[in-house]
Enzyme design. Structure first.
Site, PDB file in Angstrom:
ATOM      1  CE  LYS A 206       3.206  15.565   2.328  1.00  0.00           C
ATOM      2  NZ  LYS A 206       3.455  16.137   0.998  1.00  0.00           N
ATOM      3  CB  CYS A 264      -0.946  19.384   0.691  1.00  0.00           C
ATOM      4  SG  CYS A 264      -0.950  17.936  -0.365  1.00  0.00           S
TER       5      CYS A 264
END
Length: 433
Positions: A206, A264
């Site tokens: 991720k 993010c």
């Protein structure tokens, strides 16, 4: 399946809506009663295409409900998803407080269950976090009745539902057959291959994915700047580069334009840099990304000041079209800089104008532009009226049409490649083309 979802931000709400659409019974859990009330009424707390209707349908079919009662949610579900925030703290380290708190809540509730419970961590966390979650839960329960998996999400704001339905793969980071089976069942209708790996590998994937996206944005912008200095259109250069799908992988993000932002990329890059420093690992390219990203905002501001415009219309305030997320938006930073230089600003962004801003999103914009409501206008004509310069930050069809109809005397600074070719009738220039 009966699924509880802890954290009703972007990932939690979209996941809840999609799981309910696929027939699962979903209980959303959040400490913010306003979010809980909205979802309970079938109303979305965020702006995301297609989400409102899914929530309306989910509530109408009684497959979605929301609560602030963590224990009740765990007792009424077989699987708990953790989708709480992991915001950066002072040195860039992610704050895992919310993850630990939810684990404790789940553990204390699961003590009262007679059957086993599956916990799926979706929050972005450093490698080793799921193992710590397991140790924490084992210390509370002690009978190995909790099974854990890490399942990273790859949802882009503005296209989150499509990304949920068509992910590149579904990654399951676990060493528990029970947890693996639960995740497979949860996503049984999603058309994507499953990849099962150790939790630490999935956790690292991720971070690497988002750092790669940030790298592509920064790299393309540097190429655009150098190409323009040679009198070359950087977009044409990068269009050729991305045609090599064997080595260059993907065209997504690989384009000159404005800086990256959102919840993010900046956060995850900051976190990876923190851990690299702590482990004495040299990462000069990654270290350079925040600098080159900030430079893109500085160059846009310098360009505006060179043009001499002081009355400015901004098309697009959120970090990307189709969302109301203002966190780390380069457009917010640009507006803040231009106001400091004495410019008069009007902003048109329909999603932001109509949004119910709350939580960290609201806090961020209030800290950076305390009176941002006074800058927003309901219609594009209100922004363009008396403007000397219009700055476009989103390459949306709506903004393309607005610019085509703009008065010819207004200068246009394109930060998003809203036009693939300059419009001769317009007073137009691009930041890197």
């Amino acid at each position: 399946m009966k699924i509880s979802i802890f954290g009703l931000g972007y990932v939690g709400v979209v996941t809840a809506a999609c799981l309910a659409r696929d027939g699962h019974q979903v209980i959303g859990v959040d400490v913010n009663p306003e979010k809980v009330d909205l979802i309970g009424k079938g109303e979305s707390p965020i702006v995301e295409p297609g989400l409102s209707q899914l929530l309306i349908d989910g509530v109408a079919s009684q497959l979605i409900r929301a609560t602030t009662d963590a224990e009740a949610a765990v007792l009424a579900s077989d699987v708990s998803l953790i989708s709480v925030g992991t915001p950066p703290i002072e040195r860039g380290e992610p704050d895992l407080t919310y993850v630990w708190n939810v684990c404790k809540q789940i553990g204390k509730a699961a003590i009262h269950k007679t059957e086993s419970h599956v916990v799926v961590l979706r929050s972005t966390v450093p490698p080793g976090t799921l193992e710590k979650c397991q140790n924490l839960l084992d210390s509370l329960i002690g009978d190995n009745s909790i099974h854990l998996a890490f399942n990273p999400e790859f949802l882009r704001e503005g296209s989150a539902i499509k990304d949920y339905e068509q992910p590149p793969y579904t990654i399951i980071g676990t060493e528990s057959p029970v947890a693996e089976a639960a995740v497979r069942q949860m996503y049984a209708t999603v058309d994507a291959p499953f990849t099962v790996v150790k939790p630490s590998v999935a956790e690292m994937v991720k971070y690497v994915a988002n750092c790669w996206h940030a790298t592509k944005v920064g790299f393309a912008n540097e190429i655009g700047r150098v190409a323009k200095a040679f009198g070359v259109d950087g977009r044409e250069v990068m269009n050729i580069i991305v045609q090599d799908t064997k080595l260059n992988i993907s065209p997504v993000y690989m384009r000159p334009g404005f800086a990256y932002g959102g919840s993010c990329l900046p956060k995850d890059l900051s976190a990876l840099l923190y851990y690299a420093r702590n482990m004495d690992v040299a990462v000069p390219l990654l270290n350079a990304l925040p600098t080159t990203n900030s430079l893109q905002v500085d160059l846009a501001a310098q360009h505006v000041l060179r043009l001499g415009a002081r009355k400015i219309a901004i098309l697009g305030l959120a970090f990307k079209p189709g969302t109301d997320d203002l966190r780390e938006s380069p457009a917010v930073l640009l507006v803040k800089r231009l106001i400091g230089e004495g410019c008069q600003i009007k902003i048109y962004d329909q999603a932001v104008y109509e949004a119910r801003l709350m939580g960290t999103n609201l806090t961020y914009i209030q800290n950076n532009l305390p009176h941002f409501e006074d800058l927003l206008v309901a219609e594009p004509q209100q922004a363009l009226e008396s403007a000397e310069l219009v700055i476009v930050t989103h390459a949306s069809p709506e903004f393309r049409q607005i610019l085509r109809e703009a008065l010819k005397k207004i200068q246009i600074l394109d930060l998003a490649s809203v036009f693939s070719e300059p419009i001769k009738e317009l007073n137009y220039c691009g930041i890197a083309w």
